[in-house]
Scaffold this active site. Structure first.
Site, PDB file in Angstrom:
ATOM      1  N   ARG A 211      -4.828  10.967   2.856  1.00 46.91           N
ATOM      2  CA  ARG A 211      -3.504  11.589   3.051  1.00 46.91           C
ATOM      3  C   ARG A 211      -2.305  11.453   2.082  1.00 46.91           C
ATOM      4  NH1 ARG A 211      -1.145  13.900   7.156  1.00 46.91           N
ATOM      5  NH2 ARG A 211       1.354  13.863   7.386  1.00 46.91           N
TER       6      ARG A 211
ATOM      7  N   ASP B 187       4.028   0.387  11.805  1.00 48.30           N
ATOM      8  CA  ASP B 187       2.827  -0.256  11.458  1.00 48.30           C
ATOM      9  C   ASP B 187       2.637  -1.775  12.161  1.00 48.30           C
ATOM     10  OD1 ASP B 187       1.950   2.040  10.045  1.00 48.30           O
ATOM     11  OD2 ASP B 187       2.553   1.408   8.088  1.00 48.30           O
TER      12      ASP B 187
ATOM     13  N   MET C 277       6.783   6.905  17.338  1.00 52.97           N
ATOM     14  CA  MET C 277       6.539   7.761  16.320  1.00 52.97           C
ATOM     15  C   MET C 277       5.133   8.285  16.074  1.00 52.97           C
ATOM     16  SD  MET C 277       8.553   5.600  13.261  1.00 52.97           S
ATOM     17  CE  MET C 277       8.574   7.124  12.014  1.00 52.97           C
TER      18      MET C 277
ATOM     19  N   ASP D 291      -5.418   8.227   8.766  1.00 45.63           N
ATOM     20  CA  ASP D 291      -5.651   7.944  10.344  1.00 45.63           C
ATOM     21  C   ASP D 291      -5.463   8.950  10.980  1.00 45.63           C
ATOM     22  OD1 ASP D 291      -6.072   5.254   9.543  1.00 45.63           O
ATOM     23  OD2 ASP D 291      -3.935   4.623   9.655  1.00 45.63           O
TER      24      ASP D 291
ATOM     25  N   LYS E 180       0.769  -1.336   0.003  1.00 45.70           N
ATOM     26  CA  LYS E 180       0.028   0.138   0.258  1.00 45.70           C
ATOM     27  C   LYS E 180       0.792   1.160   0.070  1.00 45.70           C
ATOM     28  CE  LYS E 180      -2.478   3.005   2.923  1.00 45.70           C
ATOM     29  NZ  LYS E 180      -3.008   3.364   4.280  1.00 45.70           N
ATOM     30  N   ASN E 181       1.858   1.233   0.736  1.00 45.56           N
ATOM     31  CA  ASN E 181       2.639   2.474   0.813  1.00 45.56           C
ATOM     32  C   ASN E 181       3.476   2.844  -0.304  1.00 45.56           C
ATOM     33  OD1 ASN E 181       1.484   3.115   3.433  1.00 45.56           O
ATOM     34  ND2 ASN E 181       3.137   1.964   4.488  1.00 45.56           N
TER      35      ASN E 181
END
Length: 434
Positions: free
Chosen positions: A97, A319, A341, A121, A22-23
């Site tokens: 985002r 994540d 983070m 998120d 996804k990223n």
């Protein structure tokens, strides 16, 4: 608002293939805007966030052709810059985002761009300073309209520059290097992010004609070029999904083979799960997880309690901390999970405590998990998914729990995991979508 109804306590078995990352996909999809020539992409994950970005690209005038399977062809020959003035654009962009990464390619190719404050998120404050300061160092000028929440950016004369990033932001680095790819002169980015996804973007841009060196390090050099051409690119498998499947197998005492993992790109993920007591075998590029009745968390060499913390690459991705935390509830031993983070990502632990887990939430960043060695199983409850990663962790908890669980707001899980209920049901899970 959809829900999952999960009957827990069932062992799973079989093979599962991770989706495309996804990223990475969010970066690569934005990069198609940088060229008027066709770009063909493979292993594009069929998930909510990616599909919304593809929809946004189509609305901007990008020709989108679905080739079947997980492949698309994009052609940004006729981008409608005026669309950025519309209320529809503001609505679409602010809900995602990842939309912030359209800025770099638009600035590089057209010398101007607009963007509304992007969404994503609710996991704490996530600043855009790295993106904007990087653009400013390249010569861009900003105007923020408080009434509309829009950023107007003039980048008609981008020039290469040296910059030391305050934070090694993955999306910030991606955005800046895309803008720098067609700036006049040489750009040096120090303290650049160096995640595999960023390396993939650099490799793709270089195939398109960019001149980027230092790929894989935190010091990138970009020689600006006049134009970029088309290319073909395949996404990496999603490392977050791979880690989730490892944790799921351990929690549910299941024997699972995770296919086509690109193990060479997983960094510390396999070793971190081994520290949690999970057994695994590498079989070529597959990861085999045997069924385990018990798994025991290691201690440090001096016998002190293990700490698992996130860090920028090549450290452990944040994540996966929610997955580490939930699987620790049924391990033997104790672990301190330190989420450095983001300040709100541990706020789902109250739901695990309601399920019977022994967890002390020390503060917004740290939680101590006391593993019960399966002596006290989690029990099914009704809960709500607060974000993508916590939602997946709660799904894993529900699969291992006694009784029936209901997870509401599963649209959050859909944003990051491709048809996850269907794929897990194929392994023997009992998940109903309502």
């Amino acid at each position: 608002m959809a829900s999952f109804v999960i009957e827990g306590g069932t062992k799973l078995s079989g093979e599962i293939t991770p989706q495309g990352a996804k990223n990475e996909a969010l970066q690569i999809l934005c990069a198609v805007l940088i060229t008027p020539e066709p770009v063909t992409l493979h292993k594009v994950p069929d998930i909510r966030d990616v599909n919304k970005l593809i929809e946004l690209l189509g609305a901007m005038g990008v020709e989108v052709q679905f080739l079947g399977g997980e492949s698309y062809r994009f052609c940004a020959k006729n981008v409608n810059i005026d669309y950025l003035e519309t209320e529809e654009f503001r609505t679409k962009a602010s809900s995602l985002r990842g939309s912030v990464m359209i800025l770099g390619p638009l600035l590089a190719r057209f010398g101007k761009a607009k963007i509304s404050k992007p969404g994503g998120d609710k996991i704490g404050r996530r600043r855009l300073d790295t993106h904007f300061i990087g653009f400013q160092k390249l010569g861009a000028r900003f105007l923020y309209e408080a009434e509309t929440g829009m950023y107007h950016i003039d980048a008609s004369q981008l020039k290469g520059a040296y910059m030391l990033l305050e934070e090694a932001s993955v999306t910030g680095t991606a955005n800046i290097l895309m803008a720098a790819a067609m700036a006049n002169g040489k750009t040096t980015i120090y303290n650049a992010a160096c995640e595999p996804y960023l390396q993939q973007l650099c490799a793709m841009l270089n195939r398109m004609g960019a001149k980027i060196t230092g790929v894989g390090s935190n010091l990138l050099h970009i020689e600006g070029v006049d134009s970029l051409g088309g290319t073909e690119h395949t996404m990496l498998p999603d490392m977050i999904e791979i880690g989730s499947f490892i944790g799921m197998a351990a929690m549910t005492q299941s024997e699972i083979t995770i296919k086509d993992c690109r193990i060479d790109q997983l960094g510390l993920i396999p070793d971190t799960f081994r520290k949690m007591g999970v057994q695994m075998e590498f079989r070529g590029d597959d990861i085999f997880i045997p069924g385990q009745d018990h798994y025991e968390i290691e201690t440090f060499i001096d016998g002190s309690i293990m700490t698992i913390a996130d860090a920028i690459w090549p450290g452990l991705t944040p994540d996966l901390l929610s997955i580490i935390l939930v699987m620790a509830t049924q391990a033997k031993g104790t672990v301190l999970v330190h989420q450095k983070m983001f300040e709100s990502r541990l706020f789902f632990v109250d739901k695990l405590i309601d399920m019977g887990a022994q967890i002390i939430l020390c503060d917004p960043h740290r939680a101590t998990v006391i593993g019960l060695n399966r002596q006290q199983k989690l029990k099914g409850i009704r809960m709500t998914s607060p974000d993508i990663r916590a939602g997946q962790a709660l799904l894993i908890a529900a699969l291992s729990a006694e009784g029936t669980s209901v997870i509401d707001n599963v649209e959050q899980i859909d944003r990051g995991y491709q048809h996850i209920d269907e794929r897990l049901n194929a392994l023997g899970a009992k998940i109903q979508r309502q």
